[in-house]
Write an enzyme that holds these catalytic residues in place. Structure first.
Site, PDB file in Angstrom:
ATOM      1  N   TYR A 152       0.905  -1.160   0.032  1.00  0.00           N
ATOM      2  CA  TYR A 152       0.005   0.030  -0.042  1.00  0.00           C
ATOM      3  C   TYR A 152       0.899   1.038   0.069  1.00  0.00           C
ATOM      4  O   TYR A 152       2.029   1.256   0.292  1.00  0.00           O
ATOM      5  CB  TYR A 152      -0.824  -0.184   1.211  1.00  0.00           C
ATOM      6  CG  TYR A 152      -0.297   0.377   2.489  1.00  0.00           C
ATOM      7  CD1 TYR A 152      -0.295   1.534   2.958  1.00  0.00           C
ATOM      8  CD2 TYR A 152       0.191  -0.676   3.293  1.00  0.00           C
ATOM      9  CE1 TYR A 152       0.431   1.796   4.378  1.00  0.00           C
ATOM     10  CE2 TYR A 152       0.747  -0.400   4.486  1.00  0.00           C
ATOM     11  CZ  TYR A 152       0.948   0.833   5.062  1.00  0.00           C
ATOM     12  OH  TYR A 152       1.424   1.177   5.982  1.00  0.00           O
ATOM     13  N   CYS A 153       0.198   2.306  -0.385  1.00  0.00           N
ATOM     14  CA  CYS A 153       1.084   3.737  -0.268  1.00  0.00           C
ATOM     15  C   CYS A 153      -0.119   4.525   0.403  1.00  0.00           C
ATOM     16  O   CYS A 153      -0.892   4.415   0.940  1.00  0.00           O
ATOM     17  CB  CYS A 153       1.458   3.886  -1.695  1.00  0.00           C
ATOM     18  SG  CYS A 153       0.121   4.262  -3.037  1.00  0.00           S
ATOM     19  N   ARG A 154       0.040   5.885  -0.304  1.00  0.00           N
ATOM     20  CA  ARG A 154      -0.730   6.882   0.315  1.00  0.00           C
ATOM     21  C   ARG A 154      -2.329   6.964  -0.432  1.00  0.00           C
ATOM     22  O   ARG A 154      -3.332   6.818   0.157  1.00  0.00           O
ATOM     23  CB  ARG A 154      -0.465   8.528   0.051  1.00  0.00           C
ATOM     24  CG  ARG A 154      -1.344   9.560   0.614  1.00  0.00           C
ATOM     25  CD  ARG A 154      -0.782  10.783   0.385  1.00  0.00           C
ATOM     26  NE  ARG A 154      -0.585  11.176  -1.275  1.00  0.00           N
ATOM     27  CZ  ARG A 154      -1.615  11.559  -2.105  1.00  0.00           C
ATOM     28  NH1 ARG A 154      -2.706  11.802  -1.599  1.00  0.00           N
ATOM     29  NH2 ARG A 154      -1.186  11.748  -3.233  1.00  0.00           N
ATOM     30  N   ILE A 186      -3.666   4.160   2.001  1.00  0.00           N
ATOM     31  CA  ILE A 186      -3.647   4.395   3.653  1.00  0.00           C
ATOM     32  C   ILE A 186      -5.027   5.189   3.854  1.00  0.00           C
ATOM     33  O   ILE A 186      -5.689   5.320   4.889  1.00  0.00           O
ATOM     34  CB  ILE A 186      -2.471   4.728   4.317  1.00  0.00           C
ATOM     35  CG1 ILE A 186      -2.756   4.446   5.705  1.00  0.00           C
ATOM     36  CG2 ILE A 186      -2.073   6.132   3.788  1.00  0.00           C
ATOM     37  CD1 ILE A 186      -1.435   4.550   6.600  1.00  0.00           C
TER      38      ILE A 186
END
Length: 133
Positions: free
Chosen positions: A93-95, A121
């Site tokens: 995952y990332c932003r 996130i």
């Protein structure tokens, strides 16, 4: 001129070829993008490694519990991915989901099993799940 028997044989083989391709695609395809609930459920499976592919600064500000930081923008990313264990699945995952898709593409090209969090996130937090810093 095509005979009726030849036409029937060609039509039947075309149908079989399409059916075989469809069955093969379904059998080998695997979902790689999940909403927050699906991601949480899938990452909870034994031996799954959670990778946060944001910058170290973003990671320090808050991340999913148990996540390891692997910055997708790092110049050593290719070497970092090459050193990952191929025997375990990776929850990435990332932003927002863009960088995790980049990481996912690199990882799957190198034979790793990986999936990512749609919406990043932010989607995780919107679903009410905890982050830690």
């Amino acid at each position: 001129m095509i005979t009726r028997r030849l036409f029937t044989a060609l039509a039947a083989s075309s149908v079989l070829a399409v059916a075989a391709c469809s069955a093969g695609a379904d059998a080998t395809s695997q979902q790689t993008e999940y909403d927050a609930a699906g991601f949480r459920e899938r990452m909870a499976k034994e031996s799954t490694v959670i990778l946060d592919v944001r910058t170290p600064e973003e990671f320090a500000a808050g991340h999913i519990p148990g996540a390891i930081n692997l910055d997708v923008q790092s110049p050593t990313l290719t070497d970092d991915v090459a050193s990952l264990n191929r025997a375990v699945p990776y929850a990435v995952y990332c932003r927002s989901g863009n960088r995790s898709q980049v990481a996912l593409d690199i990882m799957t090209e190198r034979g790793l099993e990986a999936f990512h969090l749609a919406g990043g996130i932010g989607a995780w937090q919107s679903a009410g799940y905890d982050i830690v810093s």
